[in-house]
Design a protein around this motif. Structure first.
Motif, PDB file in Angstrom:
ATOM      1  N   SER A   2       0.845  -1.208   0.000  1.00  0.00           N
ATOM      2  CA  SER A   2       0.000   0.000   0.000  1.00  0.00           C
ATOM      3  C   SER A   2       0.868   1.241   0.000  1.00  0.00           C
ATOM      4  O   SER A   2       0.509   2.240  -0.616  1.00  0.00           O
ATOM      5  N   ILE A   6       0.508   4.194  -2.611  1.00  0.00           N
ATOM      6  CA  ILE A   6       0.157   5.560  -2.204  1.00  0.00           C
ATOM      7  C   ILE A   6       1.174   6.552  -2.785  1.00  0.00           C
ATOM      8  O   ILE A   6       0.814   7.606  -3.313  1.00  0.00           O
ATOM      9  N   ILE A 181      -5.199   9.778  -1.766  1.00  0.00           N
ATOM     10  CA  ILE A 181      -5.267   8.897  -0.596  1.00  0.00           C
ATOM     11  C   ILE A 181      -6.644   8.215  -0.566  1.00  0.00           C
ATOM     12  O   ILE A 181      -6.774   7.069  -0.126  1.00  0.00           O
ATOM     13  N   THR A 185      -7.327   4.221  -0.864  1.00  0.00           N
ATOM     14  CA  THR A 185      -8.231   3.567   0.090  1.00  0.00           C
ATOM     15  C   THR A 185      -9.249   2.710  -0.651  1.00  0.00           C
ATOM     16  O   THR A 185      -9.486   1.545  -0.311  1.00  0.00           O
ATOM     17  N   ILE A 312     -10.022  11.480   4.838  1.00  0.00           N
ATOM     18  CA  ILE A 312      -8.728  11.194   5.468  1.00  0.00           C
ATOM     19  C   ILE A 312      -7.975  12.516   5.620  1.00  0.00           C
ATOM     20  O   ILE A 312      -7.730  13.209   4.626  1.00  0.00           O
ATOM     21  N   TYR A 329      -5.202   6.303   6.931  1.00  0.00           N
ATOM     22  CA  TYR A 329      -5.538   5.518   5.741  1.00  0.00           C
ATOM     23  C   TYR A 329      -6.087   4.154   6.146  1.00  0.00           C
ATOM     24  O   TYR A 329      -7.134   3.710   5.670  1.00  0.00           O
ATOM     25  N   LYS A 330      -5.373   3.502   7.072  1.00  0.00           N
ATOM     26  CA  LYS A 330      -5.799   2.156   7.493  1.00  0.00           C
ATOM     27  C   LYS A 330      -7.164   2.189   8.176  1.00  0.00           C
ATOM     28  O   LYS A 330      -7.992   1.310   7.963  1.00  0.00           O
TER      29      LYS A 330
END
Ligand SMILES: [Zn+2]
Length: 351
Positions: A2, A6, A181, A185, A312, A329-330
């Motif tokens: 990821s 990103i 972002i 996601t 985000i 993000y997570k």
């Protein structure tokens, strides 16, 4: 994985109307999904293969970023420009931009203003406007600009920023996190839902030209006609400007769910359901009441489609550089997955 994606999305060249490079990344990442298609606006749509005629939940993020476009070329080789999307004009002078030339090459150019040596004292105090600024790639005259640098009117540009990731602090510094972002996601959410049996169908929309008034999403809504929508966005972080009691989108405190912005009052039932679910699952979130701003949700919710925006936090959004954290993000990914796993047609009917 990821993290690299990103960074790649942040670096990709994609001002409004010129999202092609971002589209290629999204199509590469989601190539195994059903009905992957791109339209002439550079919107992308695809869906889960297990979709089976249940209520459709649309995921949305926008592919474009704020940028500039050359308006006119001066005999001295500098360029007038217009903005693509909402810039604070005082953030422009001194910034370096990449302009895409007719060969598709990126030409570094700076946003320049008259040096203080040549300004009258009145000019030094004056409010500077975009028409006082030029883009300059170093060309000595208009002929060199056209023949050697191959820049012309309508050449588009974005900040010449290269994304960096701090592994210790798990933070990114780069451009275009609004909305890359969100795009990252959404890609991750689709991948994690790939083989899940759900009580709803999930369709992904990646929309173009959000920064020019949410244009691409309008075709996506028409084509997908969902029952419910979840938008992913880069949300302006306020933790370095506001009194602590006013901070609603701090870095590293989870995605921000807005009750209102300038273009939507969020469906209170869908929003409450989302907040309760996040609290139950210990997913960090923040709540916002915003007097400005707007998103693709503007054109979704008015079609009788309850919509939430998972924002985000991004510090210094709509400028050449911003910060975003892996933690936020997570948490945004986790929240969207939880929604897709828990939503049912009966629940959606209560919204
Ligand atoms: Zn955005």
């Amino acid at each position: 994985m990821s993290i690299e994606l990103i960074k790649e999305l942040s670096d990709a060249f994609g001002p409004s109307g010129f999202e092609d490079e971002v589209c290629e990344i999204v199509k590469r990442e989601l190539k195994d999904f059903k009905n992957l298609e791109e339209d002439t606006l550079r919107n992308i749509r695809c869906e889960l293969k297990q979709n089976s005629g249940k209520y459709t939940v649309m995921l949305d993020s926008h592919l474009d970023e704020v940028g500039l476009m050359v308006q006119a070329i001066k005999p001295n080789g500098t360029m007038n420009f217009v903005t693509l999307g909402g810039w604070s004009k005082i953030s422009l002078p001194g910034s370096k931009f990449n302009l895409k030339n007719t060969d598709g090459k990126l030409i570094e150019s700076i946003v320049a203003i008259k040096p203080p040596h040549f300004m009258s004292s009145k000019e030094k105090e004056a409010d500077i406007s975009i028409s006082d600024m030029v883009l300059d790639c170093g060309a000595l005259d208009d002929k060199e600009l056209k023949d050697y640098y191959k820049l012309k009117i309508a050449s588009p540009g974005v900040p010449a920023s290269k994304c960096k990731y701090d592994e210790v602090k798990q933070r990114f510094l780069g451009k275009a996190f609004d909305c890359r972002i969100g795009v990252a996601t959404q890609i991750e959410v689709m991948k994690r839902l790939k083989d899940k049996e759900l009580n709803i169908d999930v369709v992904s929309a990646f929309s173009s030209q959000e920064e020019l008034g949410a244009r691409g999403i309008q075709n996506n809504v028409e084509k997908i006609n969902p029952k419910l929508a979840i938008c992913f966005e880069g949300a302006p972080s306020d933790d370095t400007f506001m009194e602590s009691y006013m901070v609603q989108a701090a870095l590293n405190k989870g995605p921000m769910l807005r009750h209102i912005d300038a273009t939507m009052i969020t469906n209170p039932r869908f929003l409450k359901y989302t907040i309760d679910l996040a609290n139950k699952l210990n997913i960090p979130i923040q709540e916002g009441v915003r007097s400005g701003g707007g998103t693709d949700a503007k054109f979704i919710h008015i079609k009788d489609i309850p919509t939430i925006v998972i924002g985000i936090p991004v510090r210094y959004i709509h400028s050449s550089y911003g910060f975003v954290t892996l933690h936020d993000y997570k948490a945004a990914v986790d929240l969207a997955i939880a929604l897709c796993e828990n939503l049912t047609e009966e629940i959606i009917d209560t919204f």
